[in-house]
Design a protein around this motif. Structure first.
Motif, PDB file in Angstrom:
ATOM      1  N   ALA A   7       0.826  -1.205   0.000  1.00 19.37           N
ATOM      2  CA  ALA A   7       0.000   0.000   0.000  1.00 19.37           C
ATOM      3  C   ALA A   7       0.864   1.260   0.000  1.00 19.37           C
ATOM      4  O   ALA A   7       0.534   2.265  -0.651  1.00 19.37           O
ATOM      5  CB  ALA A   7      -0.936   0.002   1.200  1.00 19.37           C
ATOM      6  N   ALA A   8       2.004   1.195   0.698  1.00 21.44           N
ATOM      7  CA  ALA A   8       2.911   2.341   0.747  1.00 21.44           C
ATOM      8  C   ALA A   8       3.531   2.639  -0.614  1.00 21.44           C
ATOM      9  O   ALA A   8       3.929   3.775  -0.895  1.00 21.44           O
ATOM     10  CB  ALA A   8       4.010   2.080   1.778  1.00 21.44           C
ATOM     11  N   LYS A   9       3.580   1.610  -1.477  1.00 20.50           N
ATOM     12  CA  LYS A   9       4.117   1.808  -2.837  1.00 20.50           C
ATOM     13  C   LYS A   9       3.056   2.272  -3.814  1.00 20.50           C
ATOM     14  O   LYS A   9       3.347   2.466  -4.998  1.00 20.50           O
ATOM     15  CB  LYS A   9       4.734   0.496  -3.334  1.00 20.50           C
ATOM     16  N   GLY A  10       1.831   2.422  -3.337  1.00 17.76           N
ATOM     17  CA  GLY A  10       0.773   2.908  -4.202  1.00 17.76           C
ATOM     18  C   GLY A  10      -0.136   1.842  -4.768  1.00 17.76           C
ATOM     19  O   GLY A  10      -1.026   2.144  -5.573  1.00 17.76           O
ATOM     20  N   VAL A  11       0.055   0.586  -4.358  1.00 19.41           N
ATOM     21  CA  VAL A  11      -0.810  -0.494  -4.831  1.00 19.41           C
ATOM     22  C   VAL A  11      -2.195  -0.337  -4.222  1.00 19.41           C
ATOM     23  O   VAL A  11      -2.339  -0.070  -3.028  1.00 19.41           O
ATOM     24  CB  VAL A  11      -0.217  -1.875  -4.463  1.00 19.41           C
ATOM     25  N   VAL A  12      -3.217  -0.498  -5.056  1.00 20.63           N
ATOM     26  CA  VAL A  12      -4.606  -0.425  -4.604  1.00 20.63           C
ATOM     27  C   VAL A  12      -5.254  -1.776  -4.886  1.00 20.63           C
ATOM     28  O   VAL A  12      -5.227  -2.271  -6.007  1.00 20.63           O
ATOM     29  CB  VAL A  12      -5.373   0.692  -5.337  1.00 20.63           C
ATOM     30  N   PHE A  13      -5.852  -2.369  -3.842  1.00 22.73           N
ATOM     31  CA  PHE A  13      -6.448  -3.695  -3.978  1.00 22.73           C
ATOM     32  C   PHE A  13      -7.615  -3.803  -3.018  1.00 22.73           C
ATOM     33  O   PHE A  13      -7.452  -3.593  -1.819  1.00 22.73           O
ATOM     34  CB  PHE A  13      -5.395  -4.772  -3.664  1.00 22.73           C
ATOM     35  N   GLY A  14      -8.796  -4.097  -3.543  1.00 20.26           N
ATOM     36  CA  GLY A  14      -9.945  -4.212  -2.661  1.00 20.26           C
ATOM     37  C   GLY A  14     -11.254  -4.242  -3.419  1.00 20.26           C
ATOM     38  O   GLY A  14     -11.294  -4.547  -4.617  1.00 20.26           O
ATOM     39  N   SER A  15     -12.323  -3.904  -2.711  1.00 19.96           N
ATOM     40  CA  SER A  15     -13.666  -3.932  -3.284  1.00 19.96           C
ATOM     41  C   SER A  15     -13.816  -2.849  -4.340  1.00 19.96           C
ATOM     42  O   SER A  15     -13.610  -1.660  -4.066  1.00 19.96           O
ATOM     43  CB  SER A  15     -14.702  -3.726  -2.176  1.00 19.96           C
ATOM     44  N   TRP A  50     -24.615  -4.453 -12.549  1.00 23.68           N
ATOM     45  CA  TRP A  50     -23.337  -4.711 -11.887  1.00 23.68           C
ATOM     46  C   TRP A  50     -23.379  -4.289 -10.415  1.00 23.68           C
ATOM     47  O   TRP A  50     -23.872  -3.232 -10.051  1.00 23.68           O
ATOM     48  CB  TRP A  50     -22.220  -3.947 -12.607  1.00 23.68           C
ATOM     49  N   SER A  51     -22.830  -5.180  -9.573  1.00 26.21           N
ATOM     50  CA  SER A  51     -22.758  -4.898  -8.141  1.00 26.21           C
ATOM     51  C   SER A  51     -21.562  -5.643  -7.559  1.00 26.21           C
ATOM     52  O   SER A  51     -21.355  -6.821  -7.843  1.00 26.21           O
ATOM     53  CB  SER A  51     -24.049  -5.339  -7.445  1.00 26.21           C
ATOM     54  N   GLY A  52     -20.774  -4.957  -6.749  1.00 29.01           N
ATOM     55  CA  GLY A  52     -19.621  -5.599  -6.115  1.00 29.01           C
ATOM     56  C   GLY A  52     -18.462  -5.760  -7.078  1.00 29.01           C
ATOM     57  O   GLY A  52     -18.389  -5.148  -8.137  1.00 29.01           O
ATOM     58  N   GLY A  53     -17.539  -6.634  -6.712  1.00 27.34           N
ATOM     59  CA  GLY A  53     -16.389  -6.883  -7.565  1.00 27.34           C
ATOM     60  C   GLY A  53     -15.079  -6.551  -6.884  1.00 27.34           C
ATOM     61  O   GLY A  53     -15.018  -6.217  -5.700  1.00 27.34           O
ATOM     62  N   GLN A  54     -13.989  -6.639  -7.680  1.00 22.31           N
ATOM     63  CA  GLN A  54     -12.648  -6.457  -7.147  1.00 22.31           C
ATOM     64  C   GLN A  54     -11.852  -5.534  -8.068  1.00 22.31           C
ATOM     65  O   GLN A  54     -12.073  -5.495  -9.281  1.00 22.31           O
ATOM     66  CB  GLN A  54     -11.919  -7.807  -7.036  1.00 22.31           C
ATOM     67  N   PHE A  55     -10.903  -4.824  -7.461  1.00 22.12           N
ATOM     68  CA  PHE A  55     -10.057  -3.907  -8.233  1.00 22.12           C
ATOM     69  C   PHE A  55      -8.616  -4.044  -7.756  1.00 22.12           C
ATOM     70  O   PHE A  55      -8.342  -4.080  -6.556  1.00 22.12           O
ATOM     71  CB  PHE A  55     -10.523  -2.465  -8.046  1.00 22.12           C
ATOM     72  N   LEU A  56      -7.709  -4.128  -8.723  1.00 17.91           N
ATOM     73  CA  LEU A  56      -6.273  -4.132  -8.434  1.00 17.91           C
ATOM     74  C   LEU A  56      -5.595  -3.116  -9.330  1.00 17.91           C
ATOM     75  O   LEU A  56      -5.773  -3.154 -10.553  1.00 17.91           O
ATOM     76  CB  LEU A  56      -5.658  -5.514  -8.664  1.00 17.91           C
ATOM     77  N   TYR A  57      -4.822  -2.238  -8.729  1.00 18.94           N
ATOM     78  CA  TYR A  57      -4.005  -1.293  -9.487  1.00 18.94           C
ATOM     79  C   TYR A  57      -2.569  -1.385  -8.976  1.00 18.94           C
ATOM     80  O   TYR A  57      -2.313  -1.242  -7.776  1.00 18.94           O
ATOM     81  CB  TYR A  57      -4.510   0.141  -9.322  1.00 18.94           C
TER      82      TYR A  57
END
Length: 334
Positions: A7-15, A50-57
């Motif tokens: 997270a400190a490197k800027g990675v985004v991961f979650g709902s 569409w409802s919910g899901g996951q995101f990774l950046y």
């Protein structure tokens, strides 16, 4: 959950649903940019509900050396309309393992899902999707990857569950030097009907795509694979390959295989192939002469049939889990 160091490197991961609220500018740049809501009625239905899901950046230059795990579980009689969005910026690397399950093997349900994989130049992604929905579940999905210059994608999928599945899977190679490898496993039984329509769309020169699907059918089940290598006029020096092998394990099961080419460039190398066969009785006889039961012999032959896929999977835990799942499903060959 995400490790604090990432997270400190800027990675985004979650709902995805929550991040649309907390980080709307980031999501807005990518969501639905390579998903076509007008492709068919099921794509439109997903976009509408569409409802919910996951995101990774993963930000530019960040390398994640441990797999990220996504789990989707559907209740009996439930509806799943989740959307998975994975974005790798320039030079980023990540491995994602996505498992989809129902609460019980015979659970009912409806899945109207979508996957978007977006890779910027020089990025590297390993994406694994293991689908084991309940045997009374209807599964309709649209999955698409967009790969830019000098990026690599290894996409491994296993379709083991659902009563009816119709999946459209496409990989667009939009930058020179892009490389994609797709490994697919389909194993059906009972009255399952699993259909995958795949496309390797070469939009830029000097790209390579390699699709290998292997399917085994038991009882009165059926698989359908329809593959297309599409090459645009500008995509010279294309190297495209697709293959589908089928192992029919009963007299009542069926496999349909429809490979295709649509080539507009004139300096390419594109090949395709398909095979369909039953278990060789001589192999079973050979194994039984050495003390194996018919079921044990069949299990070994089927696992051997899928070995080419296992050899291409670079994640050991995924390779072992997939082999174990296939072994569990093999019943005595009739």
């Amino acid at each position: 959950t995400l490790d604090e160091s990432l997270a400190a490197k800027g990675v985004v991961f979650g709902s995805l649903e929550q991040l649309c609220v907390s980080q709307p500018e980031l999501i807005r740049k990518y969501l639905y940019t390579c998903f076509d809501a007008d492709h068919d009625k099921f794509a439109a239905l997903h976009a509408a509900f569409w409802s919910g899901g996951q995101f990774l950046y993963v930000p530019r230059g960040v390398v994640i050396d441990r797999p990220l795990h996504i789990g989707s579980v559907m209740s009996d009689g439930g509806t799943d309309t989740t959307h998975t969005l994975v974005v790798l910026d320039e030079g980023a690397e990540a491995t994602v393992l996505h498992e989809s399950n129902s609460v019980a093997q015979d659970a009912k349900g409806l899945h109207l899902g979508a996957v978007e994989l977006i890779q910027k130049p020089g990025s590297h992604l390993r994406y694994v999707n293991l689908q084991e929905w309940g045997y009374k579940t209807y599964n309709f999905a649209h999955q698409k990857a967009r790969i830019d210059r000098d990026s690599t994608l290894q996409w491994t999928l296993a379709a083991m569950g659902s009563l009816v599945s119709k999946v459209n899977q496409s990989v667009d190679l939009i930058g020179p030097g892009a490389h994609s490898q797709v490994n697919g496993v389909m194993f059906t039984e009972g009255r399952q009907h699993v259909a995958y329509h795949t496309q390797q769309h070469h939009r830029a020169p000097s790209c390579h795509s390699d699709f290998l699907y292997k399917a085994a059918q038991q009882d009165k089940s059926r698989t359908v694979w329809r593959g297309m290598i599409k090459v645009d006029k500008v995509a010279q020096k294309t190297d495209g390959y697709q293959r589908n092998d089928n192992l029919v394990l009963s007299q009542s099961s069926r496999a349909d295989s429809i490979p295709g080419l649509e080539i507009e460039a004139d300096d390419v190398r594109c090949t395709h192939g398909s095979t369909t066969a039953q278990v060789d009785e001589e192999l079973i006889f050979y194994a039984r002469c050495r003390g194996y039961t018919r079921k044990e012999a069949t299990r070994m032959i089927v696992i051997g049939f899928f070995q080419q896929i296992f050899d291409r999977i670079t994640i050991e835990s995924v390779r072992d889990a997939l082999a174990a799942a296939i072994a569990r499903q093999v019943r005595e060959y009739e």
